[in-house]
Design a protein around this motif. Structure first.
Motif, PDB file in Angstrom:
ATOM      1  N   ASN A   1     -46.568 -43.063 -31.559  1.00 44.37           N
ATOM      2  CA  ASN A   1     -47.893 -42.570 -31.920  1.00 44.37           C
ATOM      3  C   ASN A   1     -47.976 -42.185 -33.387  1.00 44.37           C
ATOM      4  N   VAL A   2     -46.894 -41.607 -33.908  1.00 44.75           N
ATOM      5  CA  VAL A   2     -46.869 -41.265 -35.337  1.00 44.75           C
ATOM      6  C   VAL A   2     -47.023 -42.523 -36.174  1.00 44.75           C
ATOM      7  N   ALA A   3     -46.335 -43.580 -35.776  1.00 46.42           N
ATOM      8  CA  ALA A   3     -46.392 -44.839 -36.524  1.00 46.42           C
ATOM      9  C   ALA A   3     -47.774 -45.485 -36.442  1.00 46.42           C
TER      10      ALA A   3
ATOM     11  N   GLY B   1     -41.954 -29.317 -31.002  1.00 49.06           N
ATOM     12  CA  GLY B   1     -40.873 -30.257 -31.266  1.00 49.06           C
ATOM     13  C   GLY B   1     -41.361 -31.588 -31.803  1.00 49.06           C
ATOM     14  N   ASP B   2     -40.602 -32.637 -31.556  1.00 53.00           N
ATOM     15  CA  ASP B   2     -40.905 -33.958 -32.099  1.00 53.00           C
ATOM     16  C   ASP B   2     -42.139 -34.559 -31.459  1.00 53.00           C
TER      17      ASP B   2
ATOM     18  N   LEU C   1     -50.661 -37.034 -30.919  1.00 53.68           N
ATOM     19  CA  LEU C   1     -49.358 -37.589 -31.279  1.00 53.68           C
ATOM     20  C   LEU C   1     -48.230 -37.267 -30.313  1.00 53.68           C
ATOM     21  N   LYS C   2     -48.341 -36.207 -29.540  1.00 54.84           N
ATOM     22  CA  LYS C   2     -47.204 -35.701 -28.772  1.00 54.84           C
ATOM     23  C   LYS C   2     -46.941 -36.477 -27.489  1.00 54.84           C
ATOM     24  N   GLY C   3     -47.982 -36.719 -26.721  1.00 56.30           N
ATOM     25  CA  GLY C   3     -47.792 -37.186 -25.359  1.00 56.30           C
ATOM     26  C   GLY C   3     -47.402 -38.639 -25.227  1.00 56.30           C
TER      27      GLY C   3
ATOM     28  N   GLY D   1     -44.003 -29.307 -22.869  1.00 58.03           N
ATOM     29  CA  GLY D   1     -44.881 -30.235 -23.579  1.00 58.03           C
ATOM     30  C   GLY D   1     -46.282 -29.714 -23.766  1.00 58.03           C
ATOM     31  N   GLN D   2     -46.472 -28.404 -23.682  1.00 54.51           N
ATOM     32  CA  GLN D   2     -47.779 -27.792 -23.905  1.00 54.51           C
ATOM     33  C   GLN D   2     -47.603 -26.640 -24.875  1.00 54.51           C
ATOM     34  N   ASP D   3     -48.544 -26.491 -25.811  1.00 52.44           N
ATOM     35  CA  ASP D   3     -48.400 -25.496 -26.865  1.00 52.44           C
ATOM     36  C   ASP D   3     -48.875 -24.128 -26.384  1.00 52.44           C
ATOM     37  N   PHE D   4     -47.920 -23.227 -26.131  1.00 50.75           N
ATOM     38  CA  PHE D   4     -48.254 -21.880 -25.689  1.00 50.75           C
ATOM     39  C   PHE D   4     -48.330 -20.895 -26.857  1.00 50.75           C
TER      40      PHE D   4
END
Length: 304
Positions: A68-70, A62-63, A264-266, A211-214
């Motif tokens: 963090n992206v900025a 997801g987003d 970037l995610k957390g 929030g974890q990539d499975f």
């Protein structure tokens, strides 16, 4: 229908629209005015390093954290361990754009990898015209038409672009993908992501919820490392979430890792996460670029 198939169908549809707005001849004119590309290979050759990624979202998690992206580009520019920058240019699935690629080009002196699902020569010209120094070519995308991968690779070379050629995902299997990589390709990537498979939608849902990539398996970096020929630059892609995972990558003989979501995610600031990875790498005794010794265990592991 796999996620990769969905992405490729949309990619080809968007490509038709872009061609109608910007003719190939105009792209070629713009590309001719660009300065010589920087060397991604050289950026990854001095010691173990990281390609820092810029993206707004991903299909699996997801987003990203907008703050963090900025902040990412400034952090990447300031960190010596980030020696190159990957920019997602796919808009529907990753929130990227060619305009963002151009913005990054104007703001960094580091080599830039255009990361997208490249299926057509037009996209290679786009990469050159909008400031990329290298492109991603996915074996999974071209496994049914190996000649297309070769043609795109040769065009990139003729334009001075290097290519990170990736294996590890999709139906045909990594061995077949490795077999179609041009022999003179200098930068090889192992992607730990699993696009196909019936539980994929459930893994994506769990990834977004927790929030974890499975949808990735870092074990594939070990299983598939032996498919990269000696003397090549080896890049581990996807599924790298913690600084401690760098230890195994160095032991396996990887030269670099491509990391985006972990930065970037957390909720943690991207600067703090990058600093943690940099500290881990600095503390490794053998964080060098030498290809692993032939008697390492990974070379006796049969790819799945």
């Amino acid at each position: 229908m796999s996620l990769l198939s969905d992405i490729l169908r949309r990619t080809r549809s968007d490509l038709v629209e872009r061609r109608s707005h910007l003719p190939l001849s105009e792209l070629q004119r713009r590309a001719e005015d660009m300065p010589p590309p920087k060397s991604l290979k050289d950026a990854l050759s001095k010691r173990f390093s990281i390609i820092g990624e810029i993206k707004r979202r991903s299909p699996s998690t997801g987003d990203m954290n907008s703050r963090n992206v900025a902040d990412a580009l400034d952090v990447y520019n300031d960190s010596p361990i980030i020696t190159a920058i990957s920019v997602l240019t796919d808009e529907p699935f990753f929130g990227g754009s060619l305009e963002r690629l151009w913005q990054v080009r104007k703001a960094t002196s580091k080599p830039i990898l255009r990361k997208d699902f490249i299926v057509d020569e037009y996209q290679v010209w786009e990469a050159r015209a909008f400031g990329a120094d290298a492109i991603l070519l996915m074996g999974a995308v071209h496994e049914e038409q190996p000649s297309r991968l070769k043609d795109l690779y040769e065009l990139a070379k003729s334009l001075g672009l290097q290519a990170l050629v990736e294996i590890g995902t999709n139906q045909a299997g990594p061995k077949k993908q490795a077999a179609i990589v041009p022999r003179d390709a200098e930068i090889w990537g192992i992607n730990s992501r699993k696009f196909p498979g019936s539980p994929l939608k459930l893994r994506i849902r769990a990834s977004k919820l927790l929030g974890q990539d499975f949808t990735t398996s870092s074990n594939r970096h070990r299983q598939l490392r032996r498919l990269i020929p000696p003397g090549k630059i080896a890049v581990a892609e996807s599924g790298i979430e913690q600084p401690r995972e760098i230890d195994a990558l160095v032991h396996l003989g990887y030269n670099a890792a491509l990391i985006g979501t972990a930065f970037l995610k957390g909720p943690r600031r991207v600067a703090d996460v990058v600093a943690a990875f940099a500290e881990r790498i600095a503390n490794l005794k053998h964080a060098a670029t030498d290809i692993a010794h032939p008697d390492l265990a990974w070379q006796r592991t049969t790819p799945q």
